[in-house]
Motif scaffolding. Structure first.
Motif, PDB file in Angstrom:
ATOM      1  N   ALA A 130      16.830   1.423   2.702  1.00  0.00           N
ATOM      2  CA  ALA A 130      16.137   0.151   2.108  1.00  0.00           C
ATOM      3  C   ALA A 130      14.837  -0.246   3.067  1.00  0.00           C
ATOM      4  O   ALA A 130      13.745  -0.584   2.192  1.00  0.00           O
ATOM      5  CB  ALA A 130      17.118  -1.081   2.387  1.00  0.00           C
ATOM      6  N   ASP A 159       3.487  -0.709   4.193  1.00  0.00           N
ATOM      7  CA  ASP A 159       3.693  -1.759   3.208  1.00  0.00           C
ATOM      8  C   ASP A 159       3.920  -2.948   4.064  1.00  0.00           C
ATOM      9  O   ASP A 159       3.532  -4.197   3.329  1.00  0.00           O
ATOM     10  CB  ASP A 159       4.914  -1.641   2.364  1.00  0.00           C
ATOM     11  N   HIS A 188       5.694   7.482   0.007  1.00  0.00           N
ATOM     12  CA  HIS A 188       6.710   7.034  -1.064  1.00  0.00           C
ATOM     13  C   HIS A 188       7.829   6.556  -0.816  1.00  0.00           C
ATOM     14  O   HIS A 188       8.692   6.235  -1.669  1.00  0.00           O
ATOM     15  CB  HIS A 188       6.857   8.385  -2.090  1.00  0.00           C
ATOM     16  N   HIS A 243      10.366   3.411   0.696  1.00  0.00           N
ATOM     17  CA  HIS A 243      10.424   1.925   0.500  1.00  0.00           C
ATOM     18  C   HIS A 243      10.436   1.086   1.707  1.00  0.00           C
ATOM     19  O   HIS A 243      10.685   1.280   2.716  1.00  0.00           O
ATOM     20  CB  HIS A 243      12.023   1.694   0.005  1.00  0.00           C
ATOM     21  N   ASN A 244       9.690   0.091   1.376  1.00  0.00           N
ATOM     22  CA  ASN A 244       9.179  -1.142   2.448  1.00  0.00           C
ATOM     23  C   ASN A 244       9.128  -0.329   3.901  1.00  0.00           C
ATOM     24  O   ASN A 244       9.744  -0.441   4.979  1.00  0.00           O
ATOM     25  CB  ASN A 244      10.529  -1.752   2.676  1.00  0.00           C
ATOM     26  N   LYS A 262       2.360  -5.727   1.470  1.00  0.00           N
ATOM     27  CA  LYS A 262       3.282  -6.501   0.907  1.00  0.00           C
ATOM     28  C   LYS A 262       3.592  -7.918   1.732  1.00  0.00           C
ATOM     29  O   LYS A 262       3.658  -8.918   1.392  1.00  0.00           O
ATOM     30  CB  LYS A 262       4.513  -5.877   0.764  1.00  0.00           C
ATOM     31  N   GLU A 293      15.769   9.038   1.764  1.00  0.00           N
ATOM     32  CA  GLU A 293      15.313   8.623   0.619  1.00  0.00           C
ATOM     33  C   GLU A 293      15.968   7.252   0.200  1.00  0.00           C
ATOM     34  O   GLU A 293      15.280   6.853  -0.791  1.00  0.00           O
ATOM     35  CB  GLU A 293      15.465   9.846  -0.560  1.00  0.00           C
TER      36      GLU A 293
END
Length: 298
Positions: free
Chosen positions: A187, A282, A255, A257-258, A67, A184
């Protein structure tokens, strides 16, 4: 317009601070800054070396499906430790993107420790840091000293248990599973990448032995993320070492995030590439020299 531009670009004031200083609305400040750019009052020139870094970033993003990529300029011999410059860049990247009461996941290693030290000084509000492995307190001795502008939620366990049976029992403890569940909702997830060398944190600190290193090399390991050792394609190496590890599983990491990987240096290039090939990141934060090696390799 000139005052707004000066305060913003040269005094590093926020748009709201400028609005208060000039007794106008923040929206008015935004319009003044945009007009200053359009009319040429403010002109931007991109240094030629910066153009090269931007091209490298885009090429890395395309090659590994990332990303974003944040590159640190190449360091001269004798300047700051590579871990230090990458850690500072990581702290800047996170500080610019997190809001109030933010939660971030953190892995294991020297670079992560340095990143949190810088982030604690940059963050405008306290940050909740959730550990992804056991043993984090070994390299964060000041985690509860009040020095950091952060609240730490550490897995209450060593990085490696004495036996696979002990590791299995620790993983299902409520105090451990509770911290893992908290991860989980974060951010951002920050992980370091270690080479299979004596300079890696787990070997330098004596957490793993030279015999462990030899075993891993004989099984084609090239490096680790979250102390999960993998081959050059990013596949996990099954081993007795893995069986004793208290760490977030790689499939769970995929799985999150970021997920941001922070690592640089020629000796880490092969390990970084393995982690990228495995699809665990990512975002990558590294330096120009390492980026060039990653782009050159097939």
């Amino acid at each position: 317009m000139a005052k707004a531009a000066w305060y913003y670009y040269f005094e590093n004031m926020t748009q709201q601070a400028i609005a208060d200083r000039l007794s106008i609305s923040r929206m008015r400040v935004i319009k003044l800054l945009e007009t200053a750019r359009q009319t040429g009052l403010i002109q931007f020139r991109l240094r030629s070396d910066a153009v090269g870094m931007i091209e490298q970033s885009h090429q890395l993003m395309q090659k590994y499906g990332l990303k974003d990529v944040f590159l640190v300029p190449e360091m001269e011999q004798g300047e700051a430790h590579p871990n230090e410059s990458v850690a500072r860049a990581g702290a800047m990247y996170i500080a610019d993107r997190i809001g109030e009461n933010a939660c971030i996941n953190v892995g294991y290693g020297d670079t992560l420790s340095r990143t949190l030290t810088h982030l604690s000084a940059m963050a405008r509000s306290p940050v909740n840091c959730i550990s992804l492995t056991g043993g984090v307190s070994n390299y964060l001795p000041s985690a509860h000293s009040g020095l950091f502008n952060a609240q730490f939620h550490l897995i209450p366990a060593p990085l490696f248990a004495s036996s696979p049976e002990m590791a299995a029992a620790i993983r299902v403890e409520s105090s451990v599973s509770e911290v893992i569940r908290m991860s989980e909702f974060s951010a951002f997830t920050l992980v370091g990448i270690g080479p299979l060398t004596e300079s890696a944190t787990v070997f330098r600190n004596g957490v793993l032995t030279p015999a462990d290193m030899l075993f891993l090399k004989l099984h084609n390991a090239v490096g680790d993320v979250l102390c999960h050792f993998m081959d050059s394609d990013g596949n996990l190496i099954p081993s007795p070492i893995e069986d004793r590890l208290i760490s977030t599983p790689l499939e769970r990491l995929k799985h999150m995030h970021n997920v941001i990987g922070l690592a640089a240096g020629v000796e880490k290039a092969e390990a970084i590439q393995a982690v990228l090939r495995g699809g665990y990141l990512d975002i990558l934060i590294t330096d120009e020299t390492t980026a060039a090696l990653l782009l050159k390799s097939p």
